[in-house]
Design a protein around this motif. Sequence first.
Motif, PDB file in Angstrom:
ATOM      1  N   UNK A 114      43.293  21.165  29.442  1.00 27.89           N
ATOM      2  CA  UNK A 114      44.147  21.373  30.599  1.00 27.89           C
ATOM      3  C   UNK A 114      43.734  22.651  31.302  1.00 27.89           C
ATOM      4  N   UNK A 115      43.904  22.658  32.611  1.00 28.23           N
ATOM      5  CA  UNK A 115      43.600  23.834  33.397  1.00 28.23           C
ATOM      6  C   UNK A 115      44.829  24.192  34.233  1.00 28.23           C
ATOM      7  N   UNK A 116      45.089  25.483  34.354  1.00 25.69           N
ATOM      8  CA  UNK A 116      46.214  25.909  35.160  1.00 25.69           C
ATOM      9  C   UNK A 116      45.871  27.192  35.910  1.00 25.69           C
ATOM     10  N   UNK A 117      46.383  27.322  37.158  1.00 29.36           N
ATOM     11  CA  UNK A 117      47.044  26.261  37.905  1.00 29.36           C
ATOM     12  C   UNK A 117      46.047  25.193  38.355  1.00 29.36           C
ATOM     13  N   UNK A 118      46.514  24.115  38.877  1.00 24.58           N
ATOM     14  CA  UNK A 118      45.614  23.094  39.421  1.00 24.58           C
ATOM     15  C   UNK A 118      45.211  23.405  40.849  1.00 24.58           C
ATOM     16  N   UNK A 119      46.077  24.083  41.550  1.00 23.39           N
ATOM     17  CA  UNK A 119      45.784  24.500  42.919  1.00 23.39           C
ATOM     18  C   UNK A 119      46.325  25.912  43.108  1.00 23.39           C
ATOM     19  N   UNK A 120      45.553  26.720  43.851  1.00 25.03           N
ATOM     20  CA  UNK A 120      46.045  28.063  44.140  1.00 25.03           C
ATOM     21  C   UNK A 120      45.448  28.543  45.454  1.00 25.03           C
ATOM     22  N   UNK A 133      45.066  35.581  48.640  1.00 26.25           N
ATOM     23  CA  UNK A 133      44.485  36.379  49.717  1.00 26.25           C
ATOM     24  C   UNK A 133      43.304  37.208  49.212  1.00 26.25           C
ATOM     25  N   UNK A 134      42.404  37.495  50.109  1.00 26.26           N
ATOM     26  CA  UNK A 134      41.256  38.343  49.771  1.00 26.26           C
ATOM     27  C   UNK A 134      41.726  39.660  49.176  1.00 26.26           C
ATOM     28  N   UNK A 135      41.079  40.049  48.099  1.00 24.21           N
ATOM     29  CA  UNK A 135      41.377  41.320  47.460  1.00 24.21           C
ATOM     30  C   UNK A 135      42.379  41.251  46.317  1.00 24.21           C
ATOM     31  N   UNK A 136      43.030  40.124  46.141  1.00 19.20           N
ATOM     32  CA  UNK A 136      44.014  40.003  45.061  1.00 19.20           C
ATOM     33  C   UNK A 136      43.335  39.515  43.784  1.00 19.20           C
ATOM     34  N   UNK A 137      43.856  39.918  42.623  1.00 14.72           N
ATOM     35  CA  UNK A 137      43.311  39.402  41.359  1.00 14.72           C
ATOM     36  C   UNK A 137      43.858  38.001  41.078  1.00 14.72           C
ATOM     37  N   UNK A 138      43.023  37.184  40.452  1.00 18.47           N
ATOM     38  CA  UNK A 138      43.409  35.813  40.122  1.00 18.47           C
ATOM     39  C   UNK A 138      42.923  35.497  38.718  1.00 18.47           C
ATOM     40  N   UNK A 139      43.767  34.854  37.936  1.00 16.11           N
ATOM     41  CA  UNK A 139      43.358  34.403  36.601  1.00 16.11           C
ATOM     42  C   UNK A 139      43.587  32.913  36.473  1.00 16.11           C
ATOM     43  N   UNK A 140      42.545  32.221  36.068  1.00 12.34           N
ATOM     44  CA  UNK A 140      42.614  30.789  35.797  1.00 12.34           C
ATOM     45  C   UNK A 140      42.567  30.586  34.281  1.00 12.34           C
ATOM     46  N   UNK A 141      43.331  29.594  33.826  1.00  9.92           N
ATOM     47  CA  UNK A 141      43.420  29.369  32.389  1.00  9.92           C
ATOM     48  C   UNK A 141      42.866  28.000  32.018  1.00  9.92           C
ATOM     49  N   UNK A 142      42.125  27.967  30.940  1.00  9.54           N
ATOM     50  CA  UNK A 142      41.661  26.720  30.347  1.00  9.54           C
ATOM     51  C   UNK A 142      42.220  26.654  28.926  1.00  9.54           C
TER      52      UNK A 142
END
Lengths: 111, 113
Positions: free
Chosen positions: B5-11, B14-23
């Motif tokens: 499973x992967x989360x989120x499925x859609x995101x 904005x430019x410059x913000x941190x993002x973490x995707x999970x598997x």
Amino acid sequence: QQQVKQSPQSLIVQKGGIPIINCAYENTAFDYFPWYQQFPGKGPALLIAIRPDVSEKKEGRFTISFNKSAKQFSLHIMDSQPGDSATYFCAASKNTDKLIFGTGTRLQVFP
Amino acid sequence: DAGITQSPRHKVTETGTPVTLRCHQTENHRYMYWYRQDPGHGLRLIHYSYGVKDTDKGEVSDGYSVSRSKTEDFLLTLESATSSQTSVYFCAIRDGRRTYEQYFGPGTRLTVT
């Protein structure tokens, strides 16, 4: 660098036709060549794979032909069906390591 | 999708913000991979892991970091998202005992505005 070159980019066939997708690789150390099938909005799914010690492998309607001397391999889909419409990716790797993918072929099979 | 499973499925971010995707996997496979998919490029490897706390860079690792503190979870972080990181991200797993086959998750579509 593009180590696996895939062609054509897109392919349109009639139902029952035999689409052929080709891939060429550069690195002679590659020892595993899988094909993946991807439907829109889904992850790639392993379809069939071959090792360089055989020249052909069949699984159902899908066949991989492998030419080691030419450094080429191809996917043939026998008796193609509209449900086969998808994007197909070839790939290669060495020593069970990282997969290098081709750029994909979008196949459309019309009834 | 082979117990992945992967989360989120859609995101959308904005430019410059941190993002973490999970598997997350339920197969107890040793190897885990992060790829990005872009038109005309196929799938390209970002980072991979060959065990807990053991990771290495792939073909397009600049701007990305990963962590694996448990067998089942592999996190991909974009420290400061850029528009060039707009893509579809796929996680894959491989059982070291079945040496070659990689199985992919459903993907995360990330848009950086």
